[in-house]
Scaffold this motif. Structure first.
Motif, PDB file in Angstrom:
ATOM      1  N   CYS A  31      -5.180   4.462  -2.420  1.00 15.84           N
ATOM      2  CA  CYS A  31      -3.995   5.189  -1.969  1.00 15.84           C
ATOM      3  C   CYS A  31      -3.677   6.360  -2.894  1.00 15.84           C
ATOM      4  O   CYS A  31      -3.028   7.314  -2.474  1.00 15.84           O
ATOM      5  CB  CYS A  31      -2.774   4.268  -1.949  1.00 15.84           C
ATOM      6  N   ILE A 128      -2.112  -2.011   3.634  1.00 16.77           N
ATOM      7  CA  ILE A 128      -1.850  -1.375   2.346  1.00 16.77           C
ATOM      8  C   ILE A 128      -1.508  -2.482   1.361  1.00 16.77           C
ATOM      9  O   ILE A 128      -0.557  -3.241   1.566  1.00 16.77           O
ATOM     10  CB  ILE A 128      -0.680  -0.371   2.417  1.00 16.77           C
ATOM     11  N   ASN A 145      -6.033   0.854   0.479  1.00 12.19           N
ATOM     12  CA  ASN A 145      -5.768   1.033   1.901  1.00 12.19           C
ATOM     13  C   ASN A 145      -7.001   0.537   2.654  1.00 12.19           C
ATOM     14  O   ASN A 145      -8.047   1.175   2.623  1.00 12.19           O
ATOM     15  CB  ASN A 145      -5.496   2.505   2.192  1.00 12.19           C
TER      16      ASN A 145
END
Length: 155
Positions: A31, A128, A145
């Motif tokens: 991420c 996530i 992710n």
């Protein structure tokens, strides 16, 4: 049908295919824009028969792990399906091997992920997974992710 997930993550922003089978496809990216020393594998590459996945993790954290809160957000076909938080390490009587690890130490552990608790309808999932070193969720130390595509009906 029973493949192996395996990845070592060093490069931020690069999406990699983790697993593909007739029923399931998974990929990941970080991420954030920071490189990480991280390895994860998962077997089997299947969601048939309510699989118990065997997972192995290797991670070299960039900070001490005295407190660790994990947050999972799951979206199914672009609709939020799950929001789950748990404190894994609080600094007192911690049961997980990552608790108390120091910056730069190598964490190597294995664990089961029990897919039997969840039915996975056909569709696209975005997961996530965030790790925080504080309860207020201001200091993120890891964020992954995952994209999971279930290619067949509900399992």
């Amino acid at each position: 049908m029973f493949g192996l997930f395996f990845f070592i993550l060093f490069t931020p922003g690069v999406s990699e295919l983790l697993c593909t089978s007739s029923e399931l496809e998974m990929s990941y990216t970080f991420c954030d824009s920071t490189a990480h020393d991280f390895m994860f594998n998962l077997t089997p590459c299947s969601i048939v028969n309510k699989s118990v996945w065997k997972a192995a993790l290797m991670w070299i954290p960039r900070s001490d792990i005295t407190f660790l809160k994990i947050v999972f957000n799951v979206w199914y076909d672009n609709a939020k399906a799950l929001h789950w938080k748990e404190v894994l390490c609080s600094g007192a009587d911690d049961e997980y091997t990552v608790c108390g690890m120091l910056k730069g130490e190598t964490i190597v552990t294995t664990f089961d992920i029990k897919g039997a608790r969840t039915k996975f309808p056909k569709g696209n999932y975005n997961i996530i997974s965030q790790g925080f070193s504080d309860d207020s969720e201001n200091n993120m130390i890891m964020c992954l992710n995952f994209t999971m595509i279930v290619k067949q009906g509900a399992f």
